[in-house]
Design a protein around this motif. Structure first.
Motif, PDB file in Angstrom:
ATOM      1  N   ALA A  32       0.832  -1.211   0.000  1.00  0.00           N
ATOM      2  CA  ALA A  32       0.000   0.000   0.000  1.00  0.00           C
ATOM      3  C   ALA A  32       0.861   1.252   0.000  1.00  0.00           C
ATOM      4  N   VAL A  33       1.940   1.237   0.748  1.00  0.00           N
ATOM      5  CA  VAL A  33       2.840   2.397   0.790  1.00  0.00           C
ATOM      6  C   VAL A  33       3.545   2.558  -0.549  1.00  0.00           C
ATOM      7  N   ARG A  34       4.007   1.451  -1.134  1.00  0.00           N
ATOM      8  CA  ARG A  34       4.672   1.552  -2.446  1.00  0.00           C
ATOM      9  C   ARG A  34       3.708   2.074  -3.505  1.00  0.00           C
ATOM     10  N   TRP A  35       2.454   1.633  -3.471  1.00  0.00           N
ATOM     11  CA  TRP A  35       1.456   2.143  -4.412  1.00  0.00           C
ATOM     12  C   TRP A  35       1.251   3.642  -4.202  1.00  0.00           C
ATOM     13  N   ALA A  36       1.161   4.065  -2.952  1.00  0.00           N
ATOM     14  CA  ALA A  36       0.941   5.484  -2.663  1.00  0.00           C
ATOM     15  C   ALA A  36       2.113   6.328  -3.152  1.00  0.00           C
ATOM     16  N   GLU A  37       3.328   5.839  -2.985  1.00  0.00           N
ATOM     17  CA  GLU A  37       4.500   6.587  -3.456  1.00  0.00           C
ATOM     18  C   GLU A  37       4.524   6.669  -4.975  1.00  0.00           C
ATOM     19  N   ARG A  38       4.149   5.577  -5.656  1.00  0.00           N
ATOM     20  CA  ARG A  38       4.133   5.591  -7.124  1.00  0.00           C
ATOM     21  C   ARG A  38       3.051   6.498  -7.671  1.00  0.00           C
ATOM     22  N   SER A  39       1.900   6.523  -7.008  1.00  0.00           N
ATOM     23  CA  SER A  39       0.772   7.270  -7.553  1.00  0.00           C
ATOM     24  C   SER A  39       0.830   8.754  -7.203  1.00  0.00           C
ATOM     25  N   ARG A  40       1.742   9.168  -6.351  1.00  0.00           N
ATOM     26  CA  ARG A  40       1.859  10.569  -5.966  1.00  0.00           C
ATOM     27  C   ARG A  40       3.313  11.029  -6.051  1.00  0.00           C
ATOM     28  N   PRO A  41       3.923  10.973  -7.223  1.00  0.00           N
ATOM     29  CA  PRO A  41       5.348  11.312  -7.314  1.00  0.00           C
ATOM     30  C   PRO A  41       5.638  12.773  -6.971  1.00  0.00           C
ATOM     31  N   GLY A  42       4.738  13.687  -7.271  1.00  0.00           N
ATOM     32  CA  GLY A  42       4.969  15.090  -6.945  1.00  0.00           C
ATOM     33  C   GLY A  42       4.997  15.328  -5.451  1.00  0.00           C
ATOM     34  N   ALA A  43       4.176  14.621  -4.715  1.00  0.00           N
ATOM     35  CA  ALA A  43       4.118  14.796  -3.264  1.00  0.00           C
ATOM     36  C   ALA A  43       5.409  14.327  -2.614  1.00  0.00           C
ATOM     37  N   VAL A  44       5.990  13.240  -3.119  1.00  0.00           N
ATOM     38  CA  VAL A  44       7.241  12.732  -2.559  1.00  0.00           C
ATOM     39  C   VAL A  44       8.368  13.718  -2.839  1.00  0.00           C
ATOM     40  N   ARG A  45       8.434  14.247  -4.068  1.00  0.00           N
ATOM     41  CA  ARG A  45       9.471  15.234  -4.384  1.00  0.00           C
ATOM     42  C   ARG A  45       9.313  16.481  -3.532  1.00  0.00           C
ATOM     43  N   ALA A  46       8.075  16.914  -3.289  1.00  0.00           N
ATOM     44  CA  ALA A  46       7.843  18.100  -2.470  1.00  0.00           C
ATOM     45  C   ALA A  46       8.289  17.847  -1.036  1.00  0.00           C
ATOM     46  N   ALA A  47       8.071  16.643  -0.536  1.00  0.00           N
ATOM     47  CA  ALA A  47       8.496  16.326   0.825  1.00  0.00           C
ATOM     48  C   ALA A  47      10.016  16.345   0.927  1.00  0.00           C
ATOM     49  N   TYR A  48      10.719  15.844  -0.094  1.00  0.00           N
ATOM     50  CA  TYR A  48      12.176  15.897  -0.101  1.00  0.00           C
ATOM     51  C   TYR A  48      12.653  17.351  -0.116  1.00  0.00           C
ATOM     52  N   ALA A  49      12.004  18.185  -0.902  1.00  0.00           N
ATOM     53  CA  ALA A  49      12.417  19.574  -1.028  1.00  0.00           C
ATOM     54  C   ALA A  49      12.223  20.339   0.274  1.00  0.00           C
ATOM     55  N   THR A  50      11.188  20.015   1.031  1.00  0.00           N
ATOM     56  CA  THR A  50      10.935  20.733   2.279  1.00  0.00           C
ATOM     57  C   THR A  50      11.734  20.168   3.439  1.00  0.00           C
ATOM     58  N   GLY A  51      12.369  19.020   3.248  1.00  0.00           N
ATOM     59  CA  GLY A  51      13.175  18.431   4.309  1.00  0.00           C
ATOM     60  C   GLY A  51      12.374  17.636   5.317  1.00  0.00           C
ATOM     61  N   ALA A  52      11.228  17.123   4.911  1.00  0.00           N
ATOM     62  CA  ALA A  52      10.426  16.308   5.819  1.00  0.00           C
ATOM     63  C   ALA A  52      11.204  15.048   6.174  1.00  0.00           C
ATOM     64  N   PRO A  53      11.379  14.742   7.468  1.00  0.00           N
ATOM     65  CA  PRO A  53      12.215  13.598   7.854  1.00  0.00           C
ATOM     66  C   PRO A  53      11.751  12.265   7.279  1.00  0.00           C
ATOM     67  N   ALA A  54      10.436  12.026   7.225  1.00  0.00           N
ATOM     68  CA  ALA A  54       9.954  10.740   6.728  1.00  0.00           C
ATOM     69  C   ALA A  54      10.289  10.563   5.256  1.00  0.00           C
ATOM     70  N   ALA A  55      10.377  11.648   4.511  1.00  0.00           N
ATOM     71  CA  ALA A  55      10.674  11.550   3.091  1.00  0.00           C
ATOM     72  C   ALA A  55      12.135  11.203   2.846  1.00  0.00           C
ATOM     73  N   ARG A  56      12.990  11.426   3.812  1.00  0.00           N
ATOM     74  CA  ARG A  56      14.413  11.128   3.655  1.00  0.00           C
ATOM     75  C   ARG A  56      14.762   9.726   4.123  1.00  0.00           C
ATOM     76  N   GLY A  57      13.771   8.899   4.373  1.00  0.00           N
ATOM     77  CA  GLY A  57      14.043   7.520   4.771  1.00  0.00           C
ATOM     78  C   GLY A  57      14.366   7.374   6.243  1.00  0.00           C
TER      79      GLY A  57
END
Length: 67
Positions: free
Chosen positions: A32-57
């Motif tokens: 379910a998490v892998r599907w969510a990451e694939r279906s929302r690629p812009g949201a993941v990139r935005a989280a990386y750009a803002t420095g959200a800890p969960a987005a950095r693994g």
């Protein structure tokens, strides 16, 4: 009530439904998490750009999480 009734009324066999449901739900979390990451690629990139800890693994308390 829906979860405890089979356990209380069914004895040992009453534990089979919740005993099977919980592991099935936990195993379904990864896909379910892998599907969510694939279906929302812009949201993941935005989280990386803002420095959200969960987005950095990282998980709780900054502990590394496998991708």
């Amino acid at each position: 009530m829906v979860v405890t009734s089979p356990v209380l009324l069914g004895g040992v066999p009453g534990w089979f439904p919740p005993g099977g449901l919980l592991p099935a739900a936990s195993y379904a979390t990864g896909p379910a998490v892998r599907w969510a990451e694939r279906s929302r690629p812009g949201a993941v990139r935005a989280a990386y750009a803002t420095g959200a800890p969960a987005a950095r693994g990282t998980g709780a308390a900054g502990a590394p999480v496998a991708p």
